[in-house]
Design an enzyme around this catalytic site. Structure first.
Site, short mmCIF file in Angstrom:
data_model
loop_
_atom_site.label_atom_id
_atom_site.label_comp_id
_atom_site.label_asym_id
_atom_site.label_seq_id
_atom_site.Cartn_x
_atom_site.Cartn_y
_atom_site.Cartn_z
N ASP A 39 13.07 21.33 5.69
CA ASP A 39 13.46 22.84 5.83
C ASP A 39 15.03 22.65 5.86
OD1 ASP A 39 13.62 21.53 8.18
OD2 ASP A 39 13.09 23.39 9.23
N GLU A 61 10.71 9.16 2.73
CA GLU A 61 12.07 8.83 2.22
C GLU A 61 12.38 7.40 2.29
OE1 GLU A 61 11.55 12.81 4.67
OE2 GLU A 61 10.73 10.81 4.73
N HIS A 124 14.56 21.54 16.19
CA HIS A 124 13.56 20.41 15.95
C HIS A 124 14.20 19.08 15.10
CE1 HIS A 124 13.62 23.12 12.50
NE2 HIS A 124 13.29 22.41 11.60
N HIS A 125 13.87 18.09 15.02
CA HIS A 125 14.40 16.83 14.23
C HIS A 125 15.70 16.45 15.18
CE1 HIS A 125 11.64 17.63 11.31
NE2 HIS A 125 12.21 18.36 10.40
N GLY A 422 16.27 -8.09 1.18
CA GLY A 422 15.00 -8.81 1.24
C GLY A 422 13.91 -8.01 2.03
N ASP A 452 0.58 -9.16 -3.31
CA ASP A 452 -0.18 -8.24 -2.50
C ASP A 452 0.03 -7.61 -1.15
OD1 ASP A 452 -0.80 -10.65 -1.21
OD2 ASP A 452 -2.75 -10.96 -1.93
N ASN A 479 -2.64 -13.33 -3.68
CA ASN A 479 -2.74 -14.70 -3.15
C ASN A 479 -2.79 -14.77 -1.67
OD1 ASN A 479 -0.28 -13.74 -2.58
ND2 ASN A 479 1.01 -15.35 -3.59
N GLY A 481 -2.03 -12.38 0.91
CA GLY A 481 -1.13 -12.47 2.26
C GLY A 481 0.37 -12.73 2.01
N GLU A 485 6.24 -15.90 4.22
CA GLU A 485 6.13 -16.32 5.70
C GLU A 485 5.37 -17.43 6.02
OE1 GLU A 485 6.35 -13.21 4.27
OE2 GLU A 485 7.49 -12.18 5.50
#
Length: 570
Positions: A39, A61, A124-125, A422, A452, A479, A481, A485
């Site tokens: 708004d 966003e 608001h916000h 990253g 994925d 693959n 996941g 990590e």
């Protein structure tokens, strides 16, 4: 009559502030604006069409910020519009990434009117405490310039300064646009004078001195090499570097973030240098050199394969946008562009050694393999054989970011990745922005490789691509996941697992029409057949490929870098 009314009467060509702002964006090459309506920015968005700008309309966003990043990396600069508080905070992760990686984005934030802010109204916000400056302060830390458009008398000047700083310093800028300023009058005659986007020239005497120092060491070196990195691209020094590479004939390498900065078809191009993660034969040549011309370096952990660079400063000349360092002597306020031009002009005869051969041949371990499993060692050279000139290649943080090191590009390929920041999921949003920029530039393919796990963070931007009739080729590497990590920690931990999705079906859920094509590729023969399909190679609409690879496979450079990250984390 207010002082503002009097100032407006004095203008010969009064123009609404929003129109002025958007016409300046058009002037610097922006043709589409990313963001989400709210708004506090709605009335400003009405001005976009009359200024020749398209509204993209992203799903959120954060994705809009990623998309603006991708658009800027292709077009040179971009614009993002969010709303006060909730919108701008959602975009901050993307803008922080753009700041860290030197990507120029003009971030415009629609704000409550200036009187409401002055009175500290409970709107608001807000945080409910009457403080309307808290979000400004947050954004100031990830912006190279802040322009608060509170007064029509200086608003146009602030806009011009913000856009200039965004371009020159190649980082995001932050512009606040309160609702009562949207139609405020400014001097439209200023548009007759384009914004000066030229880089300040070096002091001639200082520049000549630095050039002489550089040439002294360069001409004396027995086996000098060139190493090109990301800030060559970000600070628009690619033309100067190209001339240096061509004229010198010196062995030339790129850091991972510098992929695309050098024409990789040059005979003296030797591949990627990333310490222990380098292409075969590269590390030995670079690290045995007695002089390295390092251009635009960003020596982060992932860009150096876990800080495994073995380059001494005593044998290095660093070229940057605001200084040159020759061995241990630093020369501030000297831009590399002018220095590089004069080095080429005055170079003379150099000692030129050979570059290690770099091509897209399969490694010996894969050449005679009868396996149909798609491995990283097989995939990335094969991708290199399939790519075309002027392609835009986007790789996600993880296996794709490291795998692309083993691909030799055709000429004029743009590479997009987020090696330093990253943020997983970045590349899907960046793909939307890059594909839009490619559409504006005509006859460029946009190709994305995303894991994925990463895709699940920002998959909604497939919807934005469809809505804007974009035609990228999206490979989702399936693959099971978060592979990077897993290599760092928690190989079998459930937190590195993901829910299996039917990725190929998702665009249909988003309303894809009959032109959309989805494929599931599980063997090498299937992928080779796909790469030979001319309809696939020249898409007119979105193409999505589920590309199945083993859960425990990864590029060698990723494994090495992950080991280094795991060691540092202990």
């Amino acid at each position: 009559m207010t002082s503002t009314d009097i100032a407006t009467q004095e203008l010969e060509n009064p123009m609404d502030l929003s129109e002025y702002l958007f016409r300046r964006l058009y002037e610097v090459g922006i043709r589409a604006v990313h963001g989400v309506p709210g708004d506090y920015n709605l009335a400003a968005l009405d001005y976009l069409p009359k200024c020749g700008l398209d509204w993209v309309g992203n799903c959120n966003e954060l994705n809009a910020g990623y998309a603006a990043d991708g658009y800027a990396r292709v077009k040179g600069i971009s614009a993002l519009i969010t709303t006060f508080g909730v919108g701008e905070l959602s975009a901050m992760n993307a803008l922080a990434g753009a700041y860290s990686e030197y990507v120029p984005i003009v971030h415009i934030v629609g704000q409550p009117n200036t009187r409401s802010q002055k009175d500290g109204m409970l709107l608001h916000h807000t945080l409910g405490n009457g403080d309307f400056n808290v979000f400004n302060k947050m954004n100031a830390e990830i912006s190279c310039y802040v322009a608060h458009l509170k007064d029509p008398r200086d608003a146009a000047t602030l806009i011009d300064s913000a856009i200039r700083e965004c371009w020159i310093r190649s980082r995001p800028v932050y512009i606040t646009l309160p609702t009562d300023m949207i139609k405020a009058k400014v001097n439209g005659d200023r548009l007759k004078q384009p914004i000066d986007l030229s880089i300040p020239k070096n002091d001639p005497e200082k520049e000549d001195y630095v050039v002489d120092v550089v040439l002294k060491y360069l001409q004396a070196a027995k086996n000098p090499v060139i190493l090109v990195d990301a800030c060559t691209i970000r600070h628009r020094a690619m033309e100067e570097v190209q001339k240096l590479v061509e004229a010198s004939g010196l062995p030339t390498f790129v850091a991972p973030m510098g992929k695309g900065a050098v024409n990789e078809t040059y005979p003296n191009f030797g591949g990627v240098y990333a310490g222990d993660g380098s292409n075969p034969g590269v590390r030995e040549v670079v690290e045995s050199s007695d002089l390295i011309l390092s251009i635009g370096a960003i020596k982060s952990d992932f860009n150096t394969a876990g800080f495994t660079y073995r380059i001494g400063q005593l044998n290095t000349i660093d070229f940057h946008s605001n200084y040159v360092r020759v061995r241990y002597s630093e020369y501030p306020d000297v831009n590399m562009k002018g220095v590089l031009r004069k080095v080429v002009e005055r170079m003379g005869k150099l000692n030129v050694t050979s570059s290690p051969p770099i091509n897209n041949k399969l490694p010996a371990s894969e050449q005679n393999s009868s396996s149909q499993t798609i491995t990283h060692a097989w995939l990335w050279p094969t991708v290199g054989q399939w790519l075309k000139e002027r392609d835009i290649v986007i790789t996600e943080t993880g296996t794709a970011n490291f795998g692309i090191w083993d691909t030799r590009f055709p000429a004029h390929v743009t590479a997009i990745s987020q090696v330093l920041w990253g943020s997983i999921g970045y590349s899907m949003g960046a793909c939307q922005g890059a594909a839009l920029a490619a559409k504006e530039q005509k006859n460029r393919r946009t190709i994305l490789f995303i894991g994925d796990g990463s895709a699940q963070l920002t998959i909604q931007e497939l919807s934005t691509m469809l809505r804007n009739k974009l035609n990228p080729i999206v490979f989702v590497i399936c693959n099971e996941g978060y592979t990077i990590e897993r290599y760092i920690h928690g190989w079998d931990a459930t937190y590195n697992d993901i829910q299996t999705w039917d990725y190929a079906a998702i665009p249909k859920v988003f309303g894809a029409d009959a032109g959309y094509q989805a494929r599931r590729i599980k063997t090498r023969d299937e992928l080779n057949a796909l790469f030979a399909d001319q309809e696939f190679n020249n898409p007119t609409s979105l193409q999505l490929v589920e590309l199945y690879m083993p859960r425990d496979d990864a590029p060698a450079a990723l494994k090495l870098t992950a080991d280094a990250a795991a060691a540092r984390n202990k």
